[in-house]
Design an enzyme around this catalytic site. Structure first.
Site, PDB file in Angstrom:
ATOM      1  N   HIS A   1       0.822  -1.222   0.000  1.00 49.78           N
ATOM      2  CA  HIS A   1       0.000   0.000   0.000  1.00 49.78           C
ATOM      3  C   HIS A   1       0.855   1.270   0.000  1.00 49.78           C
ATOM      4  CE1 HIS A   1      -3.624  -2.387   1.323  1.00 49.78           C
ATOM      5  NE2 HIS A   1      -2.689  -3.132   1.878  1.00 49.78           N
TER       6      HIS A   1
ATOM      7  N   SER B   1      14.670  20.380 -17.195  1.00 49.70           N
ATOM      8  CA  SER B   1      13.519  21.202 -17.533  1.00 49.70           C
ATOM      9  C   SER B   1      13.979  22.380 -18.369  1.00 49.70           C
ATOM     10  CB  SER B   1      12.873  21.696 -16.239  1.00 49.70           C
ATOM     11  OG  SER B   1      12.103  22.850 -16.464  1.00 49.70           O
TER      12      SER B   1
ATOM     13  N   GLU C   1       9.251   7.335 -16.806  1.00 52.85           N
ATOM     14  CA  GLU C   1       7.895   7.801 -17.106  1.00 52.85           C
ATOM     15  C   GLU C   1       7.457   7.368 -18.501  1.00 52.85           C
ATOM     16  OE1 GLU C   1       7.375  12.125 -15.634  1.00 52.85           O
ATOM     17  OE2 GLU C   1       9.522  11.750 -15.593  1.00 52.85           O
TER      18      GLU C   1
END
Lengths: 465, 465, 465, 465
Positions: free
Chosen positions: D156, D277, D290
């Site tokens: 979890h 970035s 990702e």
């Protein structure tokens, strides 16, 4: 019991009879089926297919049935009728006798189920919109109650820039507001009476569909009978809008699972929405959020299923469409549950400002502010970006933060740096710098919060007037 | 009732409690849960966590519970326990007292649910394989009973070449045989004991997993505890294999919907698997086939849902996985229903040889045979193809069939044509020409049919020895 | 080439560089990227980040680049830049020098890509709506040109009742009209400027977003910067609406594959949209329709993919979102192709009235009319239905049609039958009986056709004013 | 250019021609198409459809073509042929003249494309299995190099129990080993020669399929010609197995995104697989992970698409199937990329033992050990669990850890506690306690690691012998 049989000699195979029966599912539409039948009986009377006394008999019979269903629905379980339409007709005949056999004149189960489903969905949509609005209220409340809390904003699950927690919550307000509007579009498209389309060619009797429309509270009537009985676009619209709402809920769930993990920790879930482990005594698990995330898959699966059913289906009605009811009911129940549980989660959430505060200290969230500083001093942004990247690397190697680097060292990187840089490196300075419309500066967020409240006020009065 | 709570102060929210409870679904695993617990109690005794008398008490208690479940399962509905594991533990304690509280030692619901699901799935797979085999038998029977019927074979839903109906049916035999084998692979992968993995790190007690394996009838034990509690690959295998089986069933359904339409008409569905219309008295609708086609979407939807749940889920167990049970049960029930109904359809099907005969006369199904004739006379195939295309166009314009064109006209197209062409234009000649292995010639199909029967004999004896 | 790197010491892995690069895909957005950059440069000048001469330089540079892209786009292939934004910045710097390095001030690729995609999608939607409208026109034309043709209407792929072919075509008009409106809703939601959201927190410079909105032709601006960079709802709306449009196209395709099969045969596809077989010289296959049907699966697959990407994605931007571009482009191209090819199919379709005529004679399509006749004589519908079912069975056994049954025999079934029944058994009588709004009676269909034409006129003037 | 046309009078619509052409996609099968044609020419010669000199001509022609394709494939782009089969035939005729027109005798594009795809997939599977194995090697290497590192194990996304990092990595080894075997099953099913099935009915010429099988290296031949040309199960198997592999990769990606976040931080990604970035200079984003997570959605979307295409498709070949090639190629490329990039990530990963060490101190990961301690002292587990839960709550309120609680306080909770509890509260004691097969104890993991190495050795020698 079935409503057909004259042209058949063989008996239905028993296994097939069970396979074919939809009553265990579509009995959920019984009140809508009765409502449609009441209106339809009037329509038959007005073209003299029924006499006024016959109409009265039928209305009485249907009302008796409705009462019984409302009071003691368990008798539905005892029936072995094929579907809800057959059940209502059978019960009616049982209550009032042979006159009940006239009710299906000029009507087909094809236009009847389309009517029942649209009536049901309209009500469901009002409930869904109510729950979406309630969720928006919880977001606004939580934002209002924590209007000054600053947390790290993330891209790529890496700290990016400081943002107000209220600003973060209002991002979800935007999503759910769009969802609310999407359900409104869905309502508009559902709000169209199909009754009178007959099996496929239009009713064989000159039913006054406009009167039916008024009686049953629809905004429009369908314009093509073939389309009316084979169209399930309104269901696709609903399941599609629900999928997107659940995607939004799943993103919130994912965020909250992560933010409430002790490693992040600036929010804490209430005991009332967490569970423990049967083995590990220390566990407090975010099951509520995990289930919401998991259930989003369920509704996307439903959407896939519905589109597959419809794809390549020849006109008009085909039995494949019977599967649409479970998709509708399961999507609705799942959606309402997840909307409701998310409200409970938001309502009982605790924030942990000190964890947020600690989180903002590490991770160079002010690096962009530093680059912007250099831009204001005249350096082209791309060069400022490159230079600050190198400063960050330098600090990281020294294991210090940007405010800890002495001015001398800064000036070693660029002569543009002056004493005033230390002011722009604070969290407060950073969030205030993002003062464009939609940005995270406190004044912008305060305004956004008051705009959100105004939207909520308008939602109350405007939808479904 | 829950199996945890010591570290919690707040009470569970009521709506969340309902949302979180899996007992209404996972109670279907109760016999597996008891079976696993019986074996586990023995394992605990053999490492002295339980004394022999305690073991006896627990075994008795579990057996009592099992009997009660088998005889009068309705008492399960009255429980508000969180899940099937909690229910079994609670009931056990109720029956035998405090000794029952020892059963969960070194075990977690995480490895327990993995065990229950694998036990359940193994049984389910045997049932599924049995039904797939029964379906293969029905195909072989129908083929045997109609071994000489020739029907048009289709590509692009356009008549292509004559084929034996038996050859057509055996194409589905091949598909379902592959499905049978795929379920066998799935069985092999499921046949692996996860118990002993604990919550995630392995049991904290030196359980003899090899003894458990033997006792519970598994072929292997899992080798990594983290994997054991988060792995749902065997479910993906099952739902994936089921999707493909349903795709096969949906193709058969589509074919039969079309072939039994009066416009085609060489098969007719029994009254016992068709239904009528509530409005149109003449209708006899292939609802059984349409439902099967529709339900294939359901299982594909389930597969999509399961993969979405698993995608990007961090290790190890997360509550999202709770949704897997409904996927499993719904897939299994749908699959078994569709396999069963398809058997009924095949068993009660009528063929209509005269419709098939008429269908073979129109549509130039022998055009390829004509081209092949020219090839045998020496013309390159591509030229023969072009030339026959023109002959077909010529006949179509004259609205005649190939055998109706006079030899003179043929010879006008090519001097290669001789009197013997009329022999090769018959249906019988055409099917006999396709005598390669796998082809539709009567002798090949007879052999294929006898091979199929042999496969069925072997299936009986070999699977799950 | 990348727009970052200062804080990195290691070099990018080559395989990862290829994997990560989006330029091969997102170069399709180059004109939108330049358009956005032109507007953004003005915005920077108005807050003095750029001087007027610098603005002029940048505008000139971007315009030069735009011209080059329009004239000879092949130079894009030579670049190894990371993405379209990097490419534009790199090229600009190459053309005008260091001033170009100022353009990215206060802007992020996160708000930039959201802008580019919305600009692109707005244009795409106008094209899509144009094609949908063109398709609606073709349906109306085909209906107008064949306004009296009657064909069998189907439910369950079994003949149900006679309908006008024009009525059938207008059912699709309804579907595509809804699609047109759904794309309009999608346009409305897309029509919102995200630029100024920065990376996630809002631009660090006080950009005038309202001026940008006007300049770039948006109706609104986004209200929350976090939402602005992570929102892809407008893409879900588009792919979802496209899926439904393709479902409609696939249903038309399925109908036409069946109706143009010789066994049905009341429409014939032009040679220009069919293909042949490499082996079977007689074949004329409806490949165009099959491909459209097949490609509907592609767009549903794209929708599934997009929802899976978004599900459970934490805020705000994550690289997973990069995959959205291929979904958008592939969906758009597939949709436009299928809309266009369907138009060609409709434009070149031939009808075959004699096949339709023959088809109406078989199949008891007038059975409901017979039951309705009995209702008008006073029999409750359910009894009339049962009785006509038995008459149909009787005729089927005798292999005769309803008009062939002598009056005596009818009266043997019910004394209500009189001489006038033979009038109501004609096709013309049947279609005229369905005269409710939305029904298939000639006058209703004529009115529906004229309504459709009026809708088309309004569509021309009203959308995207 | 097409391979048909004789029966057509109209010209293909240009837009439809583009829509219909598959050559831009299926040209990737050109070497397989030539290989199949070489074998097929021999088969034709052995039944005297070709003379030995004709065979020689054709073989020479095909080999010339093959060489040209290998050396300078760009000429493929210039063709406007319909598909790869047409291209090869056209080119052959161009090279050797009219003899080339004989090659298609008794063969159809339907069995030809099935052959090409199976040949391609067999090779692809070997490459995929090689990459899966390489990934397993990287996991084993990383585990071996960090065999003593202990990290928190999660359920979890909450800390559960301490586990060895090597144990964690070997969980993925298990998954990828299952994937490897699943691809092996897929290979076995693909390894079946369809050539000779003709268009659908079997070749019209007595081709020696057994000789073809040997020549082309298949293990079996297909047994039913209808099935052979309409079966795409092997593609479903492949895309389904690939989906599951990508699900595994996506779970690893999710774990690593989280574990490498500074808030967790016990692994660090190399600069070579991260990006920065364009706006925020400090960012180091896990784009590689990702993208892998995002691309898993792509392959699940492909699977959905393929199943939708096949669902309800009538036998035998339909043009919808043409879409299968893009699904195959896209799935393969995506899978190989993701397998490869994950290897790079593993190979360049850094571990951070001090972060792991810190993480193990907080979160009461030893609570279960404490409960187990009490069990060993005789307390029923469920009571021990409850009691330890309360101890944890007590410590949490005091903000202390379990080892910090004085013995007196422990004894206040239960008299069973003695001085020895402090030994079992250490991380080392905890992991050693999980010594069942599959557990995380150092000796078990050492054995598991050596077993894994042995599996890898066997994989080298056994697959595809």
């Amino acid at each position: 019991m079935t409503t057909w049989g004259g042209r058949f000699t063989g008996k239905m195979d028993e296994a097939f009879e069970r396979f074919n029966r939809s009553f265990p599912i579509d009995q959920r539409l019984i009140l809508e089926d009765i409502e449609g039948s009441l209106a339809y009986a009037e329509a038959l009377e007005s073209i003299a297919v029924l006499t006024p006394p016959e109409l009265k008999q039928i209305v009485n019979g249907l009302n008796q049935l409705k009462d019984r269903v409302k009071k003691a629905p368990s008798f539905l379980e005892e029936s072995n009728d094929e579907d809800v339409h057959t059940f209502v007709e059978t019960q009616l005949v049982e209550i009032i006798g042979k006159t009940g056999l006239k009710l299906h004149t000029g009507r087909s189960r094809n236009d009847q189920i389309a009517l029942d489903t649209r009536l049901f969905l309209k009500r469901a949509l009002i409930e869904v919109q109510g729950q979406v609005k309630q969720l928006m209220i919880e977001l606004v409340n939580l934002a209002s109650n924590n209007s000054e809390l600053v947390i790290p904003g993330f891209t790529h699950l890496r700290k990016a820039q400081p943002i107000l927690f209220a600003h973060y919550l209002l991002a979800y307000f935007e999503m759910f507001f769009r969802d609310h509007q999407r359900f409104q579009d869905c309502f508009r498209r559902t709000n169209c009476l199909p009754l009178g389309a007959g099996a496929l060619a239009g009713s064989g009797f000159p039913i006054n569909r406009e009167a039916l429309r008024k009686k049953l509270g629809f905004a429009q009537i369908t314009h093509n009978s073939l389309d009316a009985v084979s169209d399930r676009d309104y269901l696709v619209d609903f399941v599609s809008a629900s999928s997107l709402t659940l995607v939004h809920l799943s993103r919130l769930a994912e965020d909250f699972i992560i933010y409430s993990a002790p490693e992040f920790g600036w929010i804490e879930l209430s005991d009332c929405v967490t569970t423990g482990s049967s083995l590990m005594p220390q566990k407090k698990n975010p099951d509520s959020l995990e289930l919401i995330r998991g259930k989003s898959a369920r509704v996307i699966g439903n959407l896939t299923q519905l589109l597959i059913i419809l794809k390549g289906l020849p006109l008009t009605y085909n039995k494949d469409l019977q599967e649409d009811k479970e998709i509708l009911f399961d999507t609705l129940d799942t959606l309402l549950d997840c909307l409701n549980i998310t409200q409970v989660i938001l309502r009982t959430l605790q924030v942990n400002p000190s964890a947020a505060h600690r989180a903002l200290e590490e991770g160079f969230l002010n690096a962009t502010d530093l680059a912007d500083y250099l831009v204001r001093k005249g350096l082209p942004f791309r060069e400022a970006h490159e230079l600050v990247g190198r400063i960050v690397l330098n600090c990281e190697n020294q294991r210090i933060k940007l405010p800890d680097l002495p001015l001398d060292d800064y000036q070693h990187f660029s002569v543009l740096f002056e004493e005033d840089i230390f002011q722009i490196l604070s969290v407060q300075s950073s969030i205030e710098a993002h003062s464009v419309h939609g940005g995270t500066s406190p004044s912008r967020v305060a305004k956004a919060l008051s705009d959100a409240k105004e939207i909520l006020t308008k939602l109350s009065s405007s939808d479904h007037p």
